[in-house]
Scaffold this motif. Structure first.
Motif, PDB file in Angstrom:
ATOM      1  N   VAL A   1       5.854  -8.817  -6.987  1.00 22.72           N
ATOM      2  CA  VAL A   1       4.412  -8.703  -7.180  1.00 22.72           C
ATOM      3  C   VAL A   1       4.073  -7.231  -6.960  1.00 22.72           C
ATOM      4  N   VAL A   2       3.559  -6.580  -8.001  1.00 25.02           N
ATOM      5  CA  VAL A   2       3.262  -5.144  -7.947  1.00 25.02           C
ATOM      6  C   VAL A   2       1.750  -4.968  -7.841  1.00 25.02           C
ATOM      7  N   THR A   3       1.328  -4.281  -6.761  1.00 21.49           N
ATOM      8  CA  THR A   3      -0.097  -4.063  -6.524  1.00 21.49           C
ATOM      9  C   THR A   3      -0.420  -2.577  -6.608  1.00 21.49           C
ATOM     10  N   TYR A   4      -1.572  -2.289  -7.195  1.00 24.16           N
ATOM     11  CA  TYR A   4      -2.079  -0.920  -7.206  1.00 24.16           C
ATOM     12  C   TYR A   4      -3.577  -0.959  -7.449  1.00 24.16           C
ATOM     13  N   GLY A   5      -4.214   0.207  -7.336  1.00 28.81           N
ATOM     14  CA  GLY A   5      -5.665   0.253  -7.475  1.00 28.81           C
ATOM     15  C   GLY A   5      -6.289  -0.710  -6.466  1.00 28.81           C
ATOM     16  N   PRO A   6      -7.411  -1.318  -6.819  1.00 31.84           N
ATOM     17  CA  PRO A   6      -8.071  -2.245  -5.895  1.00 31.84           C
ATOM     18  C   PRO A   6      -7.185  -3.423  -5.471  1.00 31.84           C
ATOM     19  N   GLY A   7      -6.181  -3.736  -6.283  1.00 29.62           N
ATOM     20  CA  GLY A   7      -5.275  -4.835  -5.955  1.00 29.62           C
ATOM     21  C   GLY A   7      -4.422  -4.576  -4.730  1.00 29.62           C
ATOM     22  N   LEU A   8      -4.316  -3.324  -4.299  1.00 34.41           N
ATOM     23  CA  LEU A   8      -3.530  -2.999  -3.114  1.00 34.41           C
ATOM     24  C   LEU A   8      -4.096  -3.691  -1.867  1.00 34.41           C
ATOM     25  N   MET A   9      -5.378  -4.038  -1.899  1.00 35.45           N
ATOM     26  CA  MET A   9      -5.988  -4.736  -0.763  1.00 35.45           C
ATOM     27  C   MET A   9      -5.255  -6.043  -0.459  1.00 35.45           C
ATOM     28  N   MET A  10      -4.531  -6.556  -1.422  1.00 34.16           N
ATOM     29  CA  MET A  10      -3.732  -7.767  -1.230  1.00 34.16           C
ATOM     30  C   MET A  10      -2.709  -7.576  -0.115  1.00 34.16           C
ATOM     31  N   LEU A  11      -2.291  -6.322   0.118  1.00 37.57           N
ATOM     32  CA  LEU A  11      -1.221  -6.040   1.075  1.00 37.57           C
ATOM     33  C   LEU A  11      -1.676  -5.246   2.297  1.00 37.57           C
ATOM     34  N   VAL A  12      -2.976  -5.025   2.455  1.00 37.05           N
ATOM     35  CA  VAL A  12      -3.478  -4.255   3.600  1.00 37.05           C
ATOM     36  C   VAL A  12      -3.559  -5.154   4.829  1.00 37.05           C
ATOM     37  N   GLU A  13      -2.876  -4.725   5.876  1.00 41.09           N
ATOM     38  CA  GLU A  13      -2.847  -5.473   7.139  1.00 41.09           C
ATOM     39  C   GLU A  13      -4.264  -5.665   7.670  1.00 41.09           C
ATOM     40  N   GLY A  14      -4.590  -6.903   8.018  1.00 44.95           N
ATOM     41  CA  GLY A  14      -5.889  -7.219   8.584  1.00 44.95           C
ATOM     42  C   GLY A  14      -7.023  -7.314   7.580  1.00 44.95           C
ATOM     43  N   GLU A  15      -6.759  -7.010   6.312  1.00 44.88           N
ATOM     44  CA  GLU A  15      -7.792  -7.050   5.273  1.00 44.88           C
ATOM     45  C   GLU A  15      -7.457  -8.016   4.137  1.00 44.88           C
ATOM     46  N   SER A  16      -6.184  -8.321   3.956  1.00 41.55           N
ATOM     47  CA  SER A  16      -5.759  -9.168   2.846  1.00 41.55           C
ATOM     48  C   SER A  16      -6.303 -10.582   2.994  1.00 41.55           C
ATOM     49  N   PRO A  17      -6.986 -11.073   1.957  1.00 39.47           N
ATOM     50  CA  PRO A  17      -7.467 -12.453   2.012  1.00 39.47           C
ATOM     51  C   PRO A  17      -6.356 -13.482   1.797  1.00 39.47           C
ATOM     52  N   VAL A  18      -5.157 -13.018   1.466  1.00 35.63           N
ATOM     53  CA  VAL A  18      -4.048 -13.941   1.194  1.00 35.63           C
ATOM     54  C   VAL A  18      -2.834 -13.651   2.093  1.00 35.63           C
ATOM     55  N   ALA A  19      -3.072 -13.005   3.217  1.00 34.20           N
ATOM     56  CA  ALA A  19      -1.981 -12.597   4.112  1.00 34.20           C
ATOM     57  C   ALA A  19      -1.117 -13.772   4.555  1.00 34.20           C
ATOM     58  N   ASP A  20      -1.740 -14.871   4.944  1.00 40.76           N
ATOM     59  CA  ASP A  20      -0.976 -16.026   5.420  1.00 40.76           C
ATOM     60  C   ASP A  20      -0.086 -16.602   4.325  1.00 40.76           C
ATOM     61  N   ARG A  21      -0.601 -16.659   3.113  1.00 43.34           N
ATOM     62  CA  ARG A  21       0.198 -17.172   1.992  1.00 43.34           C
ATOM     63  C   ARG A  21       1.371 -16.248   1.700  1.00 43.34           C
ATOM     64  N   ILE A  22       1.115 -14.938   1.730  1.00 42.39           N
ATOM     65  CA  ILE A  22       2.192 -13.975   1.463  1.00 42.39           C
ATOM     66  C   ILE A  22       3.298 -14.124   2.504  1.00 42.39           C
ATOM     67  N   ALA A  23       2.920 -14.208   3.778  1.00 40.93           N
ATOM     68  CA  ALA A  23       3.912 -14.345   4.850  1.00 40.93           C
ATOM     69  C   ALA A  23       4.739 -15.614   4.669  1.00 40.93           C
ATOM     70  N   ALA A  24       4.078 -16.726   4.414  1.00 39.43           N
ATOM     71  CA  ALA A  24       4.784 -18.002   4.251  1.00 39.43           C
ATOM     72  C   ALA A  24       5.685 -17.997   3.016  1.00 39.43           C
ATOM     73  N   MET A  25       5.165 -17.493   1.911  1.00 38.75           N
ATOM     74  CA  MET A  25       5.942 -17.500   0.667  1.00 38.75           C
ATOM     75  C   MET A  25       7.154 -16.583   0.763  1.00 38.75           C
ATOM     76  N   THR A  26       6.994 -15.451   1.425  1.00 34.38           N
ATOM     77  CA  THR A  26       8.098 -14.505   1.564  1.00 34.38           C
ATOM     78  C   THR A  26       9.202 -15.102   2.431  1.00 34.38           C
ATOM     79  N   LEU A  27       8.815 -15.780   3.502  1.00 32.69           N
ATOM     80  CA  LEU A  27       9.810 -16.429   4.362  1.00 32.69           C
ATOM     81  C   LEU A  27      10.569 -17.524   3.621  1.00 32.69           C
ATOM     82  N   ALA A  28       9.890 -18.231   2.747  1.00 37.63           N
ATOM     83  CA  ALA A  28      10.494 -19.362   2.038  1.00 37.63           C
ATOM     84  C   ALA A  28      11.303 -18.959   0.808  1.00 37.63           C
ATOM     85  N   ASN A  29      11.126 -17.732   0.328  1.00 39.12           N
ATOM     86  CA  ASN A  29      11.753 -17.321  -0.935  1.00 39.12           C
ATOM     87  C   ASN A  29      12.389 -15.940  -0.813  1.00 39.12           C
ATOM     88  N   ASP A  30      13.727 -15.928  -0.746  1.00 40.32           N
ATOM     89  CA  ASP A  30      14.449 -14.662  -0.611  1.00 40.32           C
ATOM     90  C   ASP A  30      14.224 -13.720  -1.789  1.00 40.32           C
TER      91      ASP A  30
END
Length: 143
Positions: free
Chosen positions: A63-92
């Motif tokens: 998943v490549v983020t840039y521009g305003p989409g980078l907010m997807m990966l900003v610590e404490g600001e991402s509205p999808v942080a929990d999903r990213i953490a769970a999905m990354t753990l489940a999928n190498d």
């Protein structure tokens, strides 16, 4: 006789190739600071991982983020942080790329460092990363 032997050899080779499964490669593009778009991207990722697993295949997704989409990966600001953490753990085979150009611009504007989630890997340029992945045979998806 040679034709039958060659046809048989090709059939056996194809059968073994199918039995081993295929590794698909997919680049997902996120450039909007919109929780709906981010969730759609993650839904797409989850669906394609499940689909290929059911087929006996594997998939590598970046998943490549840039521009305003980078907010997807900003610590404490991402509205999808929990999903990213769970999905990354489940999928190498799942990774998240953050554009260094965008990050530098955000940090300059903010006047301080912007922390990214631990799942993020900083790449020099999000656009260049998408091009590089496509040149390497990745399929391109934009939710």
């Amino acid at each position: 006789m040679k034709t039958f032997a060659l046809a048989g050899l090709l059939a056996i080779t194809a059968t073994f190739a199918m039995a081993e499964g295929v590794n698909h490669k997919v680049a997902v593009h996120v450039d909007e600071n919109d929780p709906q778009v981010m969730n759609m991207a993650l839904n797409n990722v989850g669906n394609l991982i499940s689909y290929y697993a059911e087929q006996g295949d594997t998939v590598t997704v970046e998943v490549v983020t840039y521009g305003p989409g980078l907010m997807m990966l900003v610590e404490g600001e991402s509205p999808v942080a929990d999903r990213i953490a769970a999905m990354t753990l489940a999928n190498d085979g799942l990774t998240f790329a953050a554009c260094a150009n965008t990050l530098a611009g955000m940090e300059k504007k903010a006047g301080h460092d912007i922390p990214l989630m631990s799942e993020a890997t900083v790449v020099p340029s999000g656009v260049v990363q998408l091009i590089t992945l496509q040149e390497d045979g990745y399929a391109y998806v934009r939710p």
